[in-house]
Design a protein around this motif. Sequence first.
Motif, PDB file in Angstrom:
ATOM      1  N   UNK A  79      53.244  92.698   7.435  1.00 17.70           N
ATOM      2  CA  UNK A  79      54.459  92.342   7.409  1.00 17.70           C
ATOM      3  C   UNK A  79      55.463  91.899   6.329  1.00 17.70           C
ATOM      4  N   UNK A  80      55.199  92.279   5.307  1.00 16.31           N
ATOM      5  CA  UNK A  80      56.203  91.667   3.968  1.00 16.31           C
ATOM      6  C   UNK A  80      57.800  91.020   4.327  1.00 16.31           C
ATOM      7  N   UNK A  81      58.490  89.959   4.635  1.00 15.91           N
ATOM      8  CA  UNK A  81      60.065  90.609   5.508  1.00 15.91           C
ATOM      9  C   UNK A  81      60.310  89.239   4.254  1.00 15.91           C
ATOM     10  N   UNK A  82      62.140  89.972   4.282  1.00 16.92           N
ATOM     11  CA  UNK A  82      63.150  89.114   3.291  1.00 16.92           C
ATOM     12  C   UNK A  82      63.755  87.744   4.022  1.00 16.92           C
ATOM     13  N   UNK A  83      64.381  86.708   3.831  1.00 16.64           N
ATOM     14  CA  UNK A  83      65.078  86.353   4.626  1.00 16.64           C
ATOM     15  C   UNK A  83      66.188  85.607   3.986  1.00 16.64           C
ATOM     16  N   UNK A  84      67.390  85.327   4.550  1.00 17.51           N
ATOM     17  CA  UNK A  84      68.656  84.950   3.497  1.00 17.51           C
ATOM     18  C   UNK A  84      69.467  84.448   3.899  1.00 17.51           C
ATOM     19  N   UNK A  85      70.005  83.528   4.023  1.00 18.00           N
ATOM     20  CA  UNK A  85      71.306  82.919   5.258  1.00 18.00           C
ATOM     21  C   UNK A  85      72.513  83.542   4.436  1.00 18.00           C
ATOM     22  N   UNK A  86      73.150  83.985   6.445  1.00 19.50           N
ATOM     23  CA  UNK A  86      74.183  85.022   6.239  1.00 19.50           C
ATOM     24  C   UNK A  86      75.116  85.077   4.975  1.00 19.50           C
ATOM     25  N   UNK A  87      75.431  83.332   4.641  1.00 21.40           N
ATOM     26  CA  UNK A  87      76.468  82.711   3.735  1.00 21.40           C
ATOM     27  C   UNK A  87      75.991  83.250   2.719  1.00 21.40           C
ATOM     28  N   UNK A  88      75.357  84.220   2.076  1.00 15.75           N
ATOM     29  CA  UNK A  88      74.878  84.881   0.527  1.00 15.75           C
ATOM     30  C   UNK A  88      74.311  86.431   0.701  1.00 15.75           C
ATOM     31  N   UNK A  89      74.741  86.924   2.011  1.00 20.11           N
ATOM     32  CA  UNK A  89      74.208  88.100   1.810  1.00 20.11           C
ATOM     33  C   UNK A  89      75.374  88.617   1.176  1.00 20.11           C
ATOM     34  N   UNK A  91      76.732  88.007  -1.824  1.00 18.85           N
ATOM     35  CA  UNK A  91      76.711  87.026  -3.261  1.00 18.85           C
ATOM     36  C   UNK A  91      75.883  88.673  -4.195  1.00 18.85           C
ATOM     37  N   UNK A  92      76.477  88.661  -4.803  1.00 20.75           N
ATOM     38  CA  UNK A  92      76.450  89.959  -5.761  1.00 20.75           C
ATOM     39  C   UNK A  92      75.245  89.495  -6.895  1.00 20.75           C
ATOM     40  N   UNK A  93      74.699  88.133  -7.134  1.00 20.10           N
ATOM     41  CA  UNK A  93      73.459  87.696  -7.606  1.00 20.10           C
ATOM     42  C   UNK A  93      71.691  87.554  -6.915  1.00 20.10           C
ATOM     43  N   UNK A  94      72.371  87.040  -5.444  1.00 19.92           N
ATOM     44  CA  UNK A  94      71.441  86.922  -4.819  1.00 19.92           C
ATOM     45  C   UNK A  94      71.139  88.599  -3.804  1.00 19.92           C
ATOM     46  N   UNK A  95      72.205  89.950  -4.013  1.00 18.71           N
ATOM     47  CA  UNK A  95      72.262  90.570  -3.459  1.00 18.71           C
ATOM     48  C   UNK A  95      71.135  91.446  -4.904  1.00 18.71           C
ATOM     49  N   UNK A  96      71.928  91.525  -5.826  1.00 18.45           N
ATOM     50  CA  UNK A  96      70.071  91.907  -6.772  1.00 18.45           C
ATOM     51  C   UNK A  96      69.550  91.304  -6.836  1.00 18.45           C
ATOM     52  N   UNK A  97      68.944  90.276  -6.535  1.00 20.25           N
ATOM     53  CA  UNK A  97      67.723  89.595  -6.868  1.00 20.25           C
ATOM     54  C   UNK A  97      66.712  90.183  -5.257  1.00 20.25           C
ATOM     55  N   UNK A  98      67.361  89.981  -4.109  1.00 19.48           N
ATOM     56  CA  UNK A  98      66.762  90.561  -2.893  1.00 19.48           C
ATOM     57  C   UNK A  98      66.192  93.039  -2.703  1.00 19.48           C
ATOM     58  N   UNK A 100      65.277  93.658  -5.901  1.00 17.99           N
ATOM     59  CA  UNK A 100      64.602  93.392  -7.679  1.00 17.99           C
ATOM     60  C   UNK A 100      63.038  93.176  -6.580  1.00 17.99           C
ATOM     61  N   UNK A 101      63.201  92.282  -5.618  1.00 25.04           N
ATOM     62  CA  UNK A 101      61.973  92.151  -5.194  1.00 25.04           C
ATOM     63  C   UNK A 101      61.320  93.209  -3.628  1.00 25.04           C
ATOM     64  N   UNK A 103      62.118  95.735  -4.705  1.00 22.90           N
ATOM     65  CA  UNK A 103      61.873  97.305  -4.731  1.00 22.90           C
ATOM     66  C   UNK A 103      60.030  96.874  -5.801  1.00 22.90           C
ATOM     67  N   UNK A 104      59.792  95.598  -5.780  1.00 25.97           N
ATOM     68  CA  UNK A 104      58.814  94.848  -6.617  1.00 25.97           C
ATOM     69  C   UNK A 104      57.259  94.934  -5.626  1.00 25.97           C
ATOM     70  N   UNK A 105      58.340  95.322  -4.616  1.00 24.99           N
ATOM     71  CA  UNK A 105      56.712  95.081  -3.232  1.00 24.99           C
ATOM     72  C   UNK A 105      56.662  96.304  -1.904  1.00 24.99           C
ATOM     73  N   UNK A 106      57.855  96.676  -2.138  1.00 25.46           N
ATOM     74  CA  UNK A 106      58.427  98.205  -1.467  1.00 25.46           C
ATOM     75  C   UNK A 106      56.820  99.176  -0.945  1.00 25.46           C
ATOM     76  N   UNK A 107      56.472  99.884  -0.871  1.00 24.81           N
ATOM     77  CA  UNK A 107      54.824  99.975  -0.609  1.00 24.81           C
ATOM     78  C   UNK A 107      53.683  99.648  -1.641  1.00 24.81           C
ATOM     79  N   UNK A 108      54.074  98.682  -1.547  1.00 26.70           N
ATOM     80  CA  UNK A 108      52.607  98.274  -2.752  1.00 26.70           C
ATOM     81  C   UNK A 108      52.202  97.044  -1.811  1.00 26.70           C
TER      82      UNK A 108
END
Length: 120
Positions: A79-89, A91-98, A100-101, A103-108
């Motif tokens: 299982x691949x998972x993403x983790x981030x600090x709630x402080x940037x939950x 943040x538009x740039x971080x939401x965009x990046x999460x 993107x990541x 979409x690149x890996x989902x089901x692949x």
Amino acid sequence: MGHILVSQKGRSQELVEIRIQQLGLSRRIQLQSPHFMSVPLLVAGSDLISTVPHAVAAIFATMAPLKLLPPPFETPLISLQQFWHRRVDRDPAIVWFRTLVAELFLGRDPSMPAGRAIGR
């Protein structure tokens, strides 16, 4: 054959170790390493083998003359998972990046060529 064991608690390799135990199998561990980076040259320069994720093995095969074989039993999916600090939950740039990541890996399967989905 003698095995090189990559021992990382809480990592993908631990899932394989648990599966081996569930099957009642054992191996002749001759070398233990906390990371994968030493494995390709150790295997290429000895008569030892190692069980590593296919994506890792494919990269190793470009670094040393190795033969890749599937294990003789079914292995668990990782299982691949993403983790981030709630402080940037929010943040538009971080939401965009999460997104993107994800979409690149989902089901692949990362060990397959680009665009190849799991189950195809």
